[in-house]
Design an enzyme around this catalytic site. Structure first.
Site, PDB file in Angstrom:
ATOM      1  N   CYS A   1     120.606  56.913 -17.749  1.00  0.00           N
ATOM      2  CA  CYS A   1     120.803  56.595 -19.162  1.00  0.00           C
ATOM      3  C   CYS A   1     121.147  57.548 -20.096  1.00  0.00           C
ATOM      4  O   CYS A   1     121.991  58.495 -19.408  1.00  0.00           O
ATOM      5  CB  CYS A   1     119.438  55.907 -19.625  1.00  0.00           C
ATOM      6  SG  CYS A   1     118.258  57.228 -19.839  1.00  0.00           S
TER       7      CYS A   1
ATOM      8  N   ARG B   1     114.808  54.848 -20.705  1.00  0.00           N
ATOM      9  CA  ARG B   1     115.285  53.741 -19.729  1.00  0.00           C
ATOM     10  C   ARG B   1     115.016  54.368 -18.333  1.00  0.00           C
ATOM     11  O   ARG B   1     114.432  53.783 -17.352  1.00  0.00           O
ATOM     12  CB  ARG B   1     116.439  53.329 -20.289  1.00  0.00           C
ATOM     13  CG  ARG B   1     116.276  52.438 -21.302  1.00  0.00           C
ATOM     14  CD  ARG B   1     117.779  52.112 -22.170  1.00  0.00           C
ATOM     15  NE  ARG B   1     118.507  53.192 -22.344  1.00  0.00           N
ATOM     16  CZ  ARG B   1     119.702  53.271 -22.795  1.00  0.00           C
ATOM     17  NH1 ARG B   1     120.459  52.264 -22.997  1.00  0.00           N
ATOM     18  NH2 ARG B   1     120.214  54.456 -23.064  1.00  0.00           N
TER      19      ARG B   1
ATOM     20  N   ASP C   1     118.827  50.375 -25.811  1.00  0.00           N
ATOM     21  CA  ASP C   1     118.445  51.478 -25.811  1.00  0.00           C
ATOM     22  C   ASP C   1     117.066  51.401 -26.897  1.00  0.00           C
ATOM     23  O   ASP C   1     117.227  51.017 -27.950  1.00  0.00           O
ATOM     24  CB  ASP C   1     119.372  52.696 -26.538  1.00  0.00           C
ATOM     25  CG  ASP C   1     118.702  53.834 -26.615  1.00  0.00           C
ATOM     26  OD1 ASP C   1     117.717  54.137 -26.376  1.00  0.00           O
ATOM     27  OD2 ASP C   1     119.649  54.863 -27.142  1.00  0.00           O
TER      28      ASP C   1
HETATM   29  P1  4NP Z   1     117.452  56.606 -22.988  1.00  0.00           P
HETATM   30  O1  4NP Z   1     117.007  56.771 -24.662  1.00  0.00           O
HETATM   31  O2  4NP Z   1     118.885  57.027 -23.015  1.00  0.00           O
HETATM   32  O3  4NP Z   1     116.914  55.565 -22.453  1.00  0.00           O
HETATM   33  O4  4NP Z   1     116.389  57.877 -22.484  1.00  0.00           O
HETATM   34  C1  4NP Z   1     117.196  57.766 -25.351  1.00  0.00           C
HETATM   35  C2  4NP Z   1     116.569  58.887 -25.465  1.00  0.00           C
HETATM   36  C3  4NP Z   1     117.151  60.065 -26.446  1.00  0.00           C
HETATM   37  C4  4NP Z   1     118.126  59.702 -27.161  1.00  0.00           C
HETATM   38  C5  4NP Z   1     119.187  58.794 -27.164  1.00  0.00           C
HETATM   39  C6  4NP Z   1     118.651  57.787 -26.134  1.00  0.00           C
HETATM   40  N1  4NP Z   1     118.700  60.829 -28.180  1.00  0.00           N
HETATM   41  O5  4NP Z   1     119.674  60.535 -28.883  1.00  0.00           O
HETATM   42  O6  4NP Z   1     118.064  61.717 -28.392  1.00  0.00           O
END
Ligand code: 4NP
Length: 148
Positions: free
Chosen positions: A3, A9, A117
């Site tokens: 991800c 995720r 997300d």
């Molecule tokens: P992930 O969610 O891609 O599912 O781990 C996110 C976690 C952090 C960020 C974006 C998406 N961020 O921009 O910090």
């Protein structure tokens, strides 16, 4: 499992698939296309929804997806279309490219649907993500290890 941050995720996807394939001789890992959270534990909301479902993901630490991962892994599941673009841009050849799959295409073939997300949302988003990943990982596990 890939991800963006590798804290919401993909750690869930890693934990869920490991729980379904613990008898099989497969190596499952996760990574992020972004570097924002390297070495961090999964988001507390992912840890919580995993725990409710009997899965402990607290030992995971975020890392960045590397080009070498194309050599280490046979299958690379991405959560959304942005991840797909970022990972496929790193592919060196058509073999690398062929390893990259949108994870929800396991459930809804060829629809290229995103696992949303949940980072900026509330707990409900994490429950929803868990449900989607659980369904996809069930199908992946059955494909990899049909005997269970
Ligand atoms: P992930 O969610 O891609 O599912 O781990 C996110 C976690 C952090 C960020 C974006 C998406 N961020 O921009 O910090």
């Amino acid at each position: 499992m890939v991800c963006l941050g590798n804290i919401c995720r993909s750690p869930l996807a890693e934990g869920i698939l490991k729980s379904k394939l613990f008898r099989a001789n497969v190596f499952i890992d996760s990574a992020g296309t972004g570097a924002y959270h390297i070495a961090e534990k999964p988001d507390n909301r992912s840890i919580a929804v995993a725990k409710i479902n009997g899965i402990d993901i607290t030992d995971q630490r975020a890392r960045k997806f590397l080009v070498e991962d194309f050599d280490e892994f046979d299958l690379i599941y991405v959560m959304d279309q942005a991840n797909y673009r970022d990972v496929t841009e790193m592919a060196r050849n058509k073999e690398d490219l062929a390893k990259v799959k949108m994870i929800l295409n396991e459930v809804f073939p060829n629809e290229n649907l995103d696992v949303p997300d949940p980072y900026l949302g509330g707990d409900y988003g994490f429950k929803n993500v868990y449900k989607m990943l659980d369904e996809a990982c069930d199908l992946i596990a059955k494909k990899i290890n049909p005997d269970g």
